[in-house]
Design a protein around this motif. Structure first.
Motif, PDB file in Angstrom:
ATOM      1  N   ARG A 200       0.839  -1.191   0.000  1.00  0.00           N
ATOM      2  CA  ARG A 200       0.000   0.000   0.000  1.00  0.00           C
ATOM      3  C   ARG A 200       0.878   1.247   0.000  1.00  0.00           C
ATOM      4  NH1 ARG A 200      -5.385  -0.945   3.747  1.00  0.00           N
ATOM      5  NH2 ARG A 200      -5.837  -3.082   3.054  1.00  0.00           N
ATOM      6  N   THR A 201       0.502   2.225  -0.790  1.00  0.00           N
ATOM      7  CA  THR A 201       1.239   3.489  -0.831  1.00  0.00           C
ATOM      8  C   THR A 201       0.280   4.646  -0.607  1.00  0.00           C
ATOM      9  OG1 THR A 201       2.888   2.606  -2.369  1.00  0.00           O
ATOM     10  CG2 THR A 201       2.724   4.994  -2.193  1.00  0.00           C
ATOM     11  N   GLN A 202       0.569   5.422   0.432  1.00  0.00           N
ATOM     12  CA  GLN A 202      -0.210   6.622   0.709  1.00  0.00           C
ATOM     13  C   GLN A 202       0.492   7.803   0.055  1.00  0.00           C
ATOM     14  OE1 GLN A 202      -3.173   7.335   2.715  1.00  0.00           O
ATOM     15  NE2 GLN A 202      -2.843   9.217   1.566  1.00  0.00           N
ATOM     16  N   LYS A 203      -0.140   8.389  -0.954  1.00  0.00           N
ATOM     17  CA  LYS A 203       0.435   9.539  -1.638  1.00  0.00           C
ATOM     18  C   LYS A 203      -0.040  10.842  -0.987  1.00  0.00           C
ATOM     19  CE  LYS A 203       2.810   7.616  -5.006  1.00  0.00           C
ATOM     20  NZ  LYS A 203       4.261   7.839  -5.159  1.00  0.00           N
ATOM     21  N   TYR A 204       0.792  11.879  -1.070  1.00  0.00           N
ATOM     22  CA  TYR A 204       0.466  13.161  -0.461  1.00  0.00           C
ATOM     23  C   TYR A 204       0.707  14.296  -1.449  1.00  0.00           C
ATOM     24  CZ  TYR A 204       1.061  10.472   3.884  1.00  0.00           C
ATOM     25  OH  TYR A 204       0.976   9.530   4.878  1.00  0.00           O
ATOM     26  N   THR A 205      -0.174  15.274  -1.446  1.00  0.00           N
ATOM     27  CA  THR A 205       0.137  16.540  -2.105  1.00  0.00           C
ATOM     28  C   THR A 205       1.114  17.276  -1.195  1.00  0.00           C
ATOM     29  OG1 THR A 205      -1.636  17.770  -0.998  1.00  0.00           O
ATOM     30  CG2 THR A 205      -2.200  16.635  -3.062  1.00  0.00           C
ATOM     31  N   PHE A 206       1.677  18.384  -1.685  1.00  0.00           N
ATOM     32  CA  PHE A 206       2.653  19.100  -0.854  1.00  0.00           C
ATOM     33  C   PHE A 206       2.001  19.595   0.442  1.00  0.00           C
ATOM     34  CE2 PHE A 206       4.964  22.929   0.479  1.00  0.00           C
ATOM     35  CZ  PHE A 206       6.214  22.353   0.679  1.00  0.00           C
ATOM     36  N   LEU A 207       0.787  20.127   0.343  1.00  0.00           N
ATOM     37  CA  LEU A 207       0.105  20.622   1.545  1.00  0.00           C
ATOM     38  C   LEU A 207      -0.233  19.482   2.499  1.00  0.00           C
ATOM     39  CD1 LEU A 207      -2.272  23.378   0.080  1.00  0.00           C
ATOM     40  CD2 LEU A 207      -0.105  23.674   1.315  1.00  0.00           C
ATOM     41  N   GLU A 208      -0.582  18.317   1.962  1.00  0.00           N
ATOM     42  CA  GLU A 208      -0.868  17.156   2.809  1.00  0.00           C
ATOM     43  C   GLU A 208       0.406  16.607   3.437  1.00  0.00           C
ATOM     44  OE1 GLU A 208      -4.754  15.297   0.435  1.00  0.00           O
ATOM     45  OE2 GLU A 208      -2.712  14.668  -0.101  1.00  0.00           O
ATOM     46  N   ALA A 209       1.537  16.761   2.727  1.00  0.00           N
ATOM     47  CA  ALA A 209       2.806  16.230   3.226  1.00  0.00           C
ATOM     48  C   ALA A 209       3.295  16.973   4.463  1.00  0.00           C
ATOM     49  CB  ALA A 209       3.865  16.298   2.129  1.00  0.00           C
ATOM     50  N   ILE A 210       2.902  18.232   4.611  1.00  0.00           N
ATOM     51  CA  ILE A 210       3.375  19.020   5.760  1.00  0.00           C
ATOM     52  C   ILE A 210       2.884  18.439   7.082  1.00  0.00           C
ATOM     53  CG2 ILE A 210       3.306  21.293   6.868  1.00  0.00           C
ATOM     54  CD1 ILE A 210       3.253  22.519   4.037  1.00  0.00           C
ATOM     55  N   PRO A 211       1.566  18.273   7.304  1.00  0.00           N
ATOM     56  CA  PRO A 211       1.143  17.664   8.566  1.00  0.00           C
ATOM     57  C   PRO A 211       1.600  16.209   8.692  1.00  0.00           C
ATOM     58  CG  PRO A 211      -0.733  17.943   7.091  1.00  0.00           C
ATOM     59  CD  PRO A 211       0.403  18.689   6.483  1.00  0.00           C
ATOM     60  N   ALA A 212       1.695  15.496   7.556  1.00  0.00           N
ATOM     61  CA  ALA A 212       2.154  14.104   7.603  1.00  0.00           C
ATOM     62  C   ALA A 212       3.601  14.035   8.080  1.00  0.00           C
ATOM     63  CB  ALA A 212       2.017  13.452   6.228  1.00  0.00           C
ATOM     64  N   GLY A 213       4.455  14.953   7.588  1.00  0.00           N
ATOM     65  CA  GLY A 213       5.847  14.985   8.013  1.00  0.00           C
ATOM     66  C   GLY A 213       5.994  15.356   9.478  1.00  0.00           C
ATOM     67  N   ILE A 214       5.182  16.310   9.937  1.00  0.00           N
ATOM     68  CA  ILE A 214       5.216  16.708  11.352  1.00  0.00           C
ATOM     69  C   ILE A 214       4.766  15.548  12.237  1.00  0.00           C
ATOM     70  CG2 ILE A 214       4.177  18.242  13.074  1.00  0.00           C
ATOM     71  CD1 ILE A 214       3.965  20.363  10.844  1.00  0.00           C
ATOM     72  N   GLN A 215       3.708  14.871  11.804  1.00  0.00           N
ATOM     73  CA  GLN A 215       3.193  13.739  12.580  1.00  0.00           C
ATOM     74  C   GLN A 215       4.217  12.610  12.656  1.00  0.00           C
ATOM     75  OE1 GLN A 215      -0.120  11.450  10.891  1.00  0.00           O
ATOM     76  NE2 GLN A 215      -1.085  11.451  12.905  1.00  0.00           N
ATOM     77  N   ARG A 216       4.885  12.333  11.527  1.00  0.00           N
ATOM     78  CA  ARG A 216       5.882  11.261  11.540  1.00  0.00           C
ATOM     79  C   ARG A 216       7.046  11.619  12.457  1.00  0.00           C
ATOM     80  NH1 ARG A 216       8.310   8.438   6.133  1.00  0.00           N
ATOM     81  NH2 ARG A 216       6.070   8.050   5.859  1.00  0.00           N
ATOM     82  N   THR A 217       7.462  12.879  12.447  1.00  0.00           N
ATOM     83  CA  THR A 217       8.539  13.322  13.339  1.00  0.00           C
ATOM     84  C   THR A 217       8.151  13.098  14.795  1.00  0.00           C
ATOM     85  OG1 THR A 217       9.208  15.010  11.742  1.00  0.00           O
ATOM     86  CG2 THR A 217      10.014  15.252  13.997  1.00  0.00           C
ATOM     87  N   GLY A 218       6.915  13.463  15.136  1.00  0.00           N
ATOM     88  CA  GLY A 218       6.445  13.279  16.509  1.00  0.00           C
ATOM     89  C   GLY A 218       6.449  11.821  16.921  1.00  0.00           C
ATOM     90  N   LYS A 219       6.038  10.942  16.018  1.00  0.00           N
ATOM     91  CA  LYS A 219       6.003   9.505  16.334  1.00  0.00           C
ATOM     92  C   LYS A 219       7.405   8.943  16.531  1.00  0.00           C
ATOM     93  CE  LYS A 219       1.603   8.370  14.073  1.00  0.00           C
ATOM     94  NZ  LYS A 219       0.951   7.621  12.963  1.00  0.00           N
ATOM     95  N   VAL A 220       8.346   9.380  15.699  1.00  0.00           N
ATOM     96  CA  VAL A 220       9.724   8.894  15.824  1.00  0.00           C
ATOM     97  C   VAL A 220      10.352   9.399  17.117  1.00  0.00           C
ATOM     98  CG1 VAL A 220      12.031   8.918  14.796  1.00  0.00           C
ATOM     99  CG2 VAL A 220      10.025   8.680  13.327  1.00  0.00           C
ATOM    100  N   ILE A 221      10.096  10.670  17.473  1.00  0.00           N
ATOM    101  CA  ILE A 221      10.617  11.210  18.736  1.00  0.00           C
ATOM    102  C   ILE A 221      10.051  10.416  19.907  1.00  0.00           C
ATOM    103  CG2 ILE A 221      10.559  13.196  20.301  1.00  0.00           C
ATOM    104  CD1 ILE A 221      10.658  15.008  17.847  1.00  0.00           C
ATOM    105  N   SER A 222       8.755  10.146  19.891  1.00  0.00           N
ATOM    106  CA  SER A 222       8.113   9.387  20.966  1.00  0.00           C
ATOM    107  C   SER A 222       8.688   7.976  21.067  1.00  0.00           C
ATOM    108  CB  SER A 222       6.604   9.324  20.720  1.00  0.00           C
ATOM    109  OG  SER A 222       5.970   8.520  21.691  1.00  0.00           O
ATOM    110  N   SER A 223       8.881   7.327  19.911  1.00  0.00           N
ATOM    111  CA  SER A 223       9.420   5.972  19.894  1.00  0.00           C
ATOM    112  C   SER A 223      10.849   5.938  20.417  1.00  0.00           C
ATOM    113  CB  SER A 223       9.374   5.410  18.468  1.00  0.00           C
ATOM    114  OG  SER A 223       9.985   4.136  18.411  1.00  0.00           O
ATOM    115  N   TYR A 224      11.672   6.912  19.992  1.00  0.00           N
ATOM    116  CA  TYR A 224      13.059   6.912  20.448  1.00  0.00           C
ATOM    117  C   TYR A 224      13.138   7.256  21.940  1.00  0.00           C
ATOM    118  CZ  TYR A 224      18.020   7.668  20.775  1.00  0.00           C
ATOM    119  OH  TYR A 224      19.335   7.577  21.161  1.00  0.00           O
ATOM    120  N   TRP A 225      12.275   8.131  22.394  1.00  0.00           N
ATOM    121  CA  TRP A 225      12.256   8.460  23.824  1.00  0.00           C
ATOM    122  C   TRP A 225      11.900   7.228  24.650  1.00  0.00           C
ATOM    123  CZ3 TRP A 225      14.330  11.915  26.755  1.00  0.00           C
ATOM    124  CH2 TRP A 225      13.872  12.095  28.073  1.00  0.00           C
TER     125      TRP A 225
END
Length: 437
Positions: free
Chosen positions: A302-327
């Motif tokens: 499965r591939t979730q595609k993003y427009t540039f505007l959709e990619a912004i919240p997706a990128g922020i959300q992924r960063t938050g998840k990685v920070i939480s996981s590493y913590w």
């Protein structure tokens, strides 16, 4: 050549991360008109590879790739320039500025690393999207490796939930089994009914330490035909499914593949399911290589595609998840029962995560992840790190009392000892794992 590609990726990634981190300190210091005496990528004890001076700042590349630094005038840092601190305070020095400005200078490097991770993840989401194998598509269940069988999984099990949460992305499923500080409850569907497995923490730790998570599970794939390349099996069409060979049935593609290899050069009886309800049989020759001359249908990713505007919240959300996981991982390291402290790695471990072939998507994924690690590690309240400096400044902001230079100097020495110990321990683990064990 393979090791050279790994080394190039490691140093390119490291240079980007250090440059961005130190640039954060540099920019914030200049915003508040604080003099920056040095800006270095890598450390330069005794000599540097090259350097030049512009204004009041010396820029250079050191030879010791253990980090980088900016030398900010009037600040007790890793340079331990205590003589400067004995001189009268100048208005363009760090110590002359109000606490809130000094605090922002201290955390600017960490902020820049987080911003870099967000920017990279936004770019990844926009350029490549998010590709993964969904548990919902594992209609025929999974095959498990030896570590999985020891934990109680059976080949053909379908995952339902882990600790009550529905299983979806398989990579995250496996990660949740190895990043844990307690037993795990896993529900699987087996032979049409749900079965609960309790996975003890000590067995999960053993599996993690022995790297049993590698190829822990692989989706069972039916023998579906995508195309026919050999006229000896011209009766087959795209979409057909081989459901039995001779009197053997109920296997997945890998199982049937092993059967064909065992009968290389022979003829076998194929039972074929067409359009979901029509069965027919025919004899087919098996090549000397143990194949039929067909191309099977592969995994459905499965591939979730993003427009540039959709990619912004997706990128922020992924960063938050990685920070939480590493913590969460960091908290587990200080808990002896998890034994994760035994798996701390240094520069060899970091370099080994890069592939031996160049892949820009993988490179940027690794760079974003390591940028988050650098941010989290630096914000820890350890003297000598950004978090250590920031905690003293934060105390001054809330109490109104400045910590004395002698205390800061002593704390800096303690911090350097702690950092040196961690470096020796982590890199010692690498030497033991890669060259002795």
């Amino acid at each position: 050549m393979d090791i050279l590609v790994k080394i190039i990726q490691f140093f390119l990634c490291f240079t980007i991360l250090i440059g961005i981190h130190e640039m954060g300190h540099f920019i914030m210091a200049r915003v508040f008109k604080i003099r920056v005496e040095k800006f270095y990528i890598f450390f330069d004890p005794w000599f540097s590879l090259f350097k030049f001076k512009r204004g009041n700042t010396e820029y250079g590349l050191g030879w010791l790739p253990l980090g980088g630094y900016v030398k900010i005038a009037g600040m007790i840092d890793e340079s331990m320039d205590t003589e400067q601190m004995k001189q009268p305070v100048k208005q363009d020095e760090f110590r002359a500025k109000p606490a809130w400005q000094r605090f922002l200078v201290m955390i600017a490097g960490v902020v820049m690393n987080v911003v870099l991770a967000v920017a990279i993840y936004i770019g990844i989401c926009y350029t490549w999207g998010d590709t993964y194998f969904s548990n919902a598509d594992a209609k025929w269940g999974y095959n498990f490796n030896e570590a999985g069988h020891k934990l109680g999984f059976h080949d053909g099990d379908r995952l339902v939930s882990i600790d009550g949460e529905e299983a979806d992305d398989i990579n995250k499923v496996v990660n949740s089994l190895i990043i844990t500080e307690s037993d795990r409850s896993v529900v699987v569907e087996r032979n049409g009914r749900q079965v609960e497995l309790i996975l003890p923490l000590d067995e999960l730790i053993s599996m993690r330490q022995q790297k049993g998570y590698e190829n822990f599970l692989l989706p069972r794939i039916p023998f579906l035909i995508d195309s026919v390349v050999n006229p000896t099996v011209a009766q087959l069409r795209k979409g057909d499914e081989i459901v039995a060979i001779d009197n053997v049935s109920g296997l997945d593609f890998a199982g049937y593949g092993q059967y064909l290899k065992a009968h290389a050069g022979d003829s076998v009886l194929l039972t074929v399911l067409r359009e979901g309800d029509m069965l027919f049989e025919f004899k087919a020759p098996v090549s000397e290589n143990g194949t039929l001359g067909v191309i099977r249908k592969g995994l459905a990713l499965r591939t979730q595609k993003y427009t540039f505007l959709e990619a912004i919240p997706a990128g922020i959300q992924r960063t938050g998840k990685v920070i939480s996981s590493y913590w969460d991982q960091l908290k587990m390291i200080v808990q002896p029962k998890t034994k994760m402290y035994e798996e701390l790695g240094g520069f060899i471990s970091i370099g080994s995560i890069f592939p031996s072939t160049w892949d820009w998507q993988d490179f940027w994924m690794k760079t974003a992840f390591l940028s988050i690690i650098l941010a989290v590690m630096n914000i820890l309240p350890i003297p000598g790190l950004d978090g250590g400096h920031a905690i003293f400044t934060f105390w001054e902001m809330i109490s109104g009392r400045k910590v004395s230079d002698k205390v800061l100097e002593a704390a800096q020495y303690v911090g350097l000892i702690i950092i040196l110990f961690l470096l020796l321990y982590a890199n010692g683990n690498d030497i033991y794992r890669f060259f002795i064990k």
